[in-house]
Design a protein around this motif. Sequence first.
Motif, PDB file in Angstrom:
ATOM      1  N   HIS A 107      27.649 -42.141 -27.637  1.00  0.00           N
ATOM      2  CA  HIS A 107      26.672 -43.219 -27.823  1.00  0.00           C
ATOM      3  C   HIS A 107      25.278 -42.807 -27.344  1.00  0.00           C
ATOM      4  O   HIS A 107      24.284 -43.454 -27.700  1.00  0.00           O
ATOM      5  N   LEU A 112      26.133 -46.430 -32.656  1.00  0.00           N
ATOM      6  CA  LEU A 112      27.378 -47.014 -32.170  1.00  0.00           C
ATOM      7  C   LEU A 112      28.416 -47.129 -33.283  1.00  0.00           C
ATOM      8  O   LEU A 112      29.607 -46.899 -33.059  1.00  0.00           O
ATOM      9  N   SER A 115      31.108 -44.430 -34.123  1.00  0.00           N
ATOM     10  CA  SER A 115      32.288 -44.239 -33.272  1.00  0.00           C
ATOM     11  C   SER A 115      33.404 -45.229 -33.574  1.00  0.00           C
ATOM     12  O   SER A 115      34.527 -45.038 -33.106  1.00  0.00           O
ATOM     13  N   LEU A 145      31.958 -51.643 -28.426  1.00  0.00           N
ATOM     14  CA  LEU A 145      30.966 -51.017 -29.287  1.00  0.00           C
ATOM     15  C   LEU A 145      30.653 -51.899 -30.494  1.00  0.00           C
ATOM     16  O   LEU A 145      29.498 -52.022 -30.907  1.00  0.00           O
ATOM     17  N   SER A 149      27.051 -53.584 -32.142  1.00  0.00           N
ATOM     18  CA  SER A 149      26.692 -52.811 -33.326  1.00  0.00           C
ATOM     19  C   SER A 149      25.945 -53.638 -34.366  1.00  0.00           C
ATOM     20  O   SER A 149      25.499 -53.096 -35.370  1.00  0.00           O
ATOM     21  N   PHE A 260      27.962 -47.359 -22.781  1.00  0.00           N
ATOM     22  CA  PHE A 260      26.859 -48.080 -23.390  1.00  0.00           C
ATOM     23  C   PHE A 260      26.573 -49.376 -22.635  1.00  0.00           C
ATOM     24  O   PHE A 260      25.447 -49.890 -22.687  1.00  0.00           O
ATOM     25  N   ASN A 306      20.344 -45.530 -30.088  1.00  0.00           N
ATOM     26  CA  ASN A 306      20.805 -46.897 -29.876  1.00  0.00           C
ATOM     27  C   ASN A 306      19.888 -47.718 -28.982  1.00  0.00           C
ATOM     28  O   ASN A 306      20.133 -48.914 -28.797  1.00  0.00           O
TER      29      ASN A 306
END
Length: 425
Positions: A107, A112, A115, A145, A149, A260, A306
């Motif tokens: 990340h 994101l 993944s 995540l 996202s 994250f 991100n």
Amino acid sequence: LCKGQCLEDTTKLLTLEVMKVSIIHAYILQKDSYLPLLILRFVRFSLECGLSEYSGFAYANYAHILATSGDIEGGCRFANLSVRLLDSTKEYLKPSVLYLVHSSIYHWKKPLRSSLDHVLNSYRLGMQIGNIEAAMSSAGVYCMLYAFSGLPLSHVNRDMRRFMQQMTDYNQDTARMTMAPVWQYVLNLIGRSSCPCVLTGEAMDQFELMEYAKSVRNNVSVKNILRFRLFLAVQYFDLETAEAMMAEVKNHKGDTKSTFGYTREVFSIALTLLLKAQNQGKQRYFRRAQKSVRLLEKWAKAGNVNCHDMVLLLQAQSLCISKKVGVDAIRDAFAKAIASSSRSGYIHNAALACELAADFCGRKDNFFWRDHYYAQAYEYYTLWDAWGKVSMLKRRHPELGEKRESLSNHSGAFQARERFDRKVQ
């Protein structure tokens, strides 16, 4: 490192297995004084003994240590190495390797969404081979995540309900406690909580879970409760709760600062302080906020895609406090942040930026742009399925319920979202 002599000594392999189990438990308990030492000893012993089915897991953990210490480039290199070694990695450990690199490493450099499929496959592989612990951990990372996202929350809500039931059925208490705050965060956003800033509802009771997590020393769950209460308070602009949670999050020791969640925490703290500075006119809040802003700027400059839009949002909000910047320049800064979030697909950040821009325009008695930005925020929250926020905006601005052209026809925020419109198989 990929072509070393293969280890066949049974005693040494058992030693590596014991060290692997110790690392997993040290991570759950967030023992910062032990975890780096255990990982470094594990990597050193693995290098001394030769290439084995534990090598990929060792390098993935070393990548985690590098990323935590600030060496993101080194962390990514060893994460890539661990993935290259997946074919020779012990089958039982493959889900753990995938979970680790996608929760703690990738990340920092990759979107994101890139993944999501990998951690979902890690969950499925873990369930197939009987590594239930890694499977449930991967499920938790997938949901966390996904929640940030910018994809529709209603889909992951269905998945979370199924995951939580599986965690209960398989007695995965640690994973269940860790994921419960994430699920309740989503439930609060989609409007399924009587109090949007309190993590109490279908998934958990924040006071009961906090007490239980502390009693069993599950520091990861304690941190998640504090963080997601902070995230909700910022999302709903409850600055008193946000400031209280900010203090508790900072006082909570033992965080590895590699997931994250930590990036979002830094952003939430910065925004809370900037809003306090704007409302109270106190420079001490602004100076404290700039420390977090500079940290995010450093990450963005290093290639963290991100947090680029989060940096732009915070820079725009910082300008609101300055008396030397014109209204048009500040509005342009917000427009830049909104455009960046929308192009990146992070419509939750775009919606938040629209609300902040609307608040700024309202303070300047520019009601045309205020209404424009509130209408945009309404549309973005609708795309995100954040019905709790939609209802709040509609109560405050009834005209937002009127029919208008959807942003989904123009925005990159909606692209490639349909492939996630399915239940987890």
